[in-house]
Design an enzyme around this catalytic site. Sequence first.
Site, mmCIF file in Angstrom:
data_model
loop_
_atom_site.group_PDB
_atom_site.id
_atom_site.type_symbol
_atom_site.label_atom_id
_atom_site.label_comp_id
_atom_site.label_asym_id
_atom_site.label_seq_id
_atom_site.Cartn_x
_atom_site.Cartn_y
_atom_site.Cartn_z
ATOM 1 N N LYS A 113 0.873 -1.170 0.000
ATOM 2 C CA LYS A 113 0.000 0.000 0.000
ATOM 3 C C LYS A 113 0.910 1.220 0.000
ATOM 4 C CE LYS A 113 -3.176 2.774 2.654
ATOM 5 N NZ LYS A 113 -3.706 3.071 4.001
ATOM 6 N N GLY A 174 -8.135 9.465 9.459
ATOM 7 C CA GLY A 174 -8.497 9.572 10.862
ATOM 8 C C GLY A 174 -9.514 10.640 11.195
ATOM 9 N N ALA A 201 -9.513 5.671 3.996
ATOM 10 C CA ALA A 201 -9.305 6.812 4.902
ATOM 11 C C ALA A 201 -10.521 7.711 5.026
ATOM 12 C CB ALA A 201 -8.099 7.666 4.487
ATOM 13 N N GLY A 202 -10.759 8.162 6.266
ATOM 14 C CA GLY A 202 -11.720 9.206 6.539
ATOM 15 C C GLY A 202 -13.119 8.769 6.909
ATOM 16 N N ASN A 223 -9.303 1.856 9.611
ATOM 17 C CA ASN A 223 -8.486 1.651 10.798
ATOM 18 C C ASN A 223 -9.064 2.416 11.987
ATOM 19 O OD1 ASN A 223 -4.880 1.580 11.470
ATOM 20 N ND2 ASN A 223 -6.592 1.172 12.788
ATOM 21 N N THR A 224 -8.939 3.755 11.960
ATOM 22 C CA THR A 224 -9.296 4.555 13.123
ATOM 23 C C THR A 224 -10.750 4.371 13.544
ATOM 24 O OG1 THR A 224 -7.688 6.209 12.380
ATOM 25 C CG2 THR A 224 -9.220 6.866 14.098
#
Length: 274
Positions: A113, A174, A201-202, A223-224
């Site tokens: 990645k 995040g 992301a986001g 993830n976050t």
Amino acid sequence: MENLSASALALPGIDLPGMNFYGTAIGSRLLLGTSQYPSPAVLTGAIAESGTQVVTVSLRRESGETRAGQDFWSLIRSLDVRVLPNTADCHSVKEAVTTAHMAREVFQTPWIKLEVIGEEDTLQPDVFGLVEAARILVHDGFQVFPYTTEDLVVSGRLLEAGCEVLMPWGAPIGSGLGLNNEYGLRSMRAHFPGVPLVVDAGLGTPSHATRAMELGCDAILLNTAVAKAGDPVAMAKAFALAIEAGLLARQADPMEPRDMAAPSTPVMGKALLG
């Protein structure tokens, strides 16, 4: 109300198609990051409940309290998942390429990645460096998953460089803001119909993931939103179900929105009173 566990919420009788990345079949459309979890047990539980078959890891990750990096690598290797190493926190082409080569040596995989960060406040990709690094890594035998914006020109350059997957951001890493540019994602889907699109992301809530799938995206990387939830294990399952719901809705050919009301009850044959 009955308290159902996350594992009891599986969708019955629904068999949705999986993904294919660089010739490798992947059953789940949820890719999960491995940082920021409160404990190894929670991370393991989230991976299990999500049903993911791909997790991302960074060579720069280590435990701030115990410096137990080797224990983390051992945990990841013990899971029945594919590893997608990333070049997180790399800010130059040279740094990203060097990190990618180290990751291939450690994890014995050509997958990478690719992140080349160009702006600190938003962690927006440096798309110029991204294309250059992608071209170098493809030449070196890597199978590149580029973290990019929804820019069509940049996407085309990445494909020309040899990438077979595009990973547009939904919002800054995040942030939990969701999908900041639905038009851009729809445009990517229309311009590159045969290319796997992974929103990366986001995203903050499962509804964001559902919407991304309804727009035509193929998978979600998180993830976050999971790791920082009050209950990461339950949230991982929630995202997995949301992705399934969004894909199923898209396959069901949803109705087009309209400006005027349309009665759902027929008016033909209605009695005239008065």
